[in-house]
Design a protein around this motif. Structure first.
Motif, short mmCIF file in Angstrom:
data_model
loop_
_atom_site.label_atom_id
_atom_site.label_comp_id
_atom_site.label_asym_id
_atom_site.label_seq_id
_atom_site.Cartn_x
_atom_site.Cartn_y
_atom_site.Cartn_z
N MET A 1 0.84 -1.20 0.00
CA MET A 1 0.00 0.00 0.00
C MET A 1 0.87 1.25 0.00
SD MET A 1 -3.31 0.00 -0.11
CE MET A 1 -4.62 -1.22 -0.24
N ASP A 2 1.95 1.22 0.79
CA ASP A 2 2.87 2.36 0.81
C ASP A 2 3.43 2.61 -0.59
OD1 ASP A 2 2.42 2.62 3.46
OD2 ASP A 2 4.29 1.71 4.11
N LEU A 3 3.82 1.51 -1.25
CA LEU A 3 4.39 1.62 -2.59
C LEU A 3 3.37 2.23 -3.55
CD1 LEU A 3 6.95 0.80 -4.17
CD2 LEU A 3 5.87 -1.38 -4.64
N LEU A 4 2.13 1.78 -3.44
CA LEU A 4 1.08 2.31 -4.33
C LEU A 4 0.84 3.79 -4.07
CD1 LEU A 4 -1.73 -0.39 -4.59
CD2 LEU A 4 -0.24 0.46 -6.37
N PHE B 1 -3.13 -4.43 8.43
CA PHE B 1 -3.26 -3.04 7.98
C PHE B 1 -3.12 -2.15 9.19
CE2 PHE B 1 -5.18 -4.49 4.09
CZ PHE B 1 -4.89 -3.48 3.21
N GLY B 2 -1.94 -1.68 9.48
CA GLY B 2 -1.77 -0.83 10.65
C GLY B 2 -2.18 -1.56 11.91
N ARG C 1 -5.76 -3.96 17.28
CA ARG C 1 -6.93 -3.46 18.00
C ARG C 1 -8.23 -3.75 17.27
NH1 ARG C 1 -6.58 0.27 21.67
NH2 ARG C 1 -8.53 -0.72 22.20
N GLY C 2 -8.13 -4.14 16.00
CA GLY C 2 -9.35 -4.37 15.24
C GLY C 2 -9.21 -5.54 14.29
N MET D 1 -13.51 -0.11 8.00
CA MET D 1 -12.25 0.44 8.50
C MET D 1 -12.49 1.74 9.27
SD MET D 1 -9.30 -1.04 8.19
CE MET D 1 -8.66 -2.56 7.45
N ASP D 2 -13.38 2.58 8.71
CA ASP D 2 -13.72 3.83 9.41
C ASP D 2 -14.29 3.53 10.79
OD1 ASP D 2 -12.87 5.21 7.25
OD2 ASP D 2 -14.86 5.67 6.46
#
Lengths: 131, 131
Positions: free
Chosen positions: A110-113, B9-10, B43-44, B110-111
């Protein structure tokens, strides 16, 4: 299961390939993906293959096709999660996946994109501009 | 295919369920997921079921179990992409998926997760605190 889900994340689309691909599934994926790129004006496509233990020439070709289709629709393709054994096989098969950028995992992908999408347009020297 | 990939993702983990679940696959998913939550201090958890056309009581129970396990590991679960027919079936089966929040698609999910993760801790009135 007759289609692979395509998830929208902002400007990007995410696909995780978990099952063995066959002709019809690959065709459906290509149709769905190009339709989604056009619909959402997506700029990036991220394909995660972390659960694939075998990537044969069919899947390799399909990935290359998807990348080429995305490119002419102005979307960059990044492939993530490739297992080491898969990388070995691909090189041994003589498939270097031209046009596909790779990243170790989805976060880096995702960072790359984002880097590709939001970088300043460079003043590219066009070939033959001086000819 | 013997396991479902879990993407980081994070602060969150993303799972897309694309195949029919069977006992062993569900067990493996639960083990993998709890291990990943612990490893990354996630956390999610976001579970996308947009490609499932049928959700029976087995999958419903599995989702409820995953949500309960995540909760006691301090992670919130959000289910996304449920097809309308699946919602109808679940209610008819008497499964209201307690403890699982739902969202229409991955972006909204995600939100929702971010909202839960980063909201200010409320000063909750504990039951019986005055007793």
């Amino acid at each position: 299961m007759d289609r692979i889900p395509i998830l929208k994340f902002g400007d990007c689309l995410l696909i995780t390939i978990q099952v063995d691909m066959h002709d019809q599934l690959a065709l459906t994926l290509q149709e769905d993906l190009t339709a989604q790129i056009a619909k959402h004006a997506s700029r990036g496509v991220l394909i995660d293959i972390s659960s694939l233990e075998i990537v044969d020439s069919f899947i390799g070709r399909m990935l290359a096709n998807i990348a080429a289709m995305s490119r002419i629709l102005d979307a960059q393709t990044v492939l993530t999660g490739m297992q080491p054994a898969v990388a070995i096989t691909l090189v041994e098969l003589g498939m270097s996946l031209p046009g596909i950028k790779t990243a170790l995992n989805v976060e880096r992908g995702m960072d790359l994109l984002q880097e590709f999408i939001y970088r300043e347009p460079e003043s590219e020297d066009l070939h033959g501009s001086e000819g």
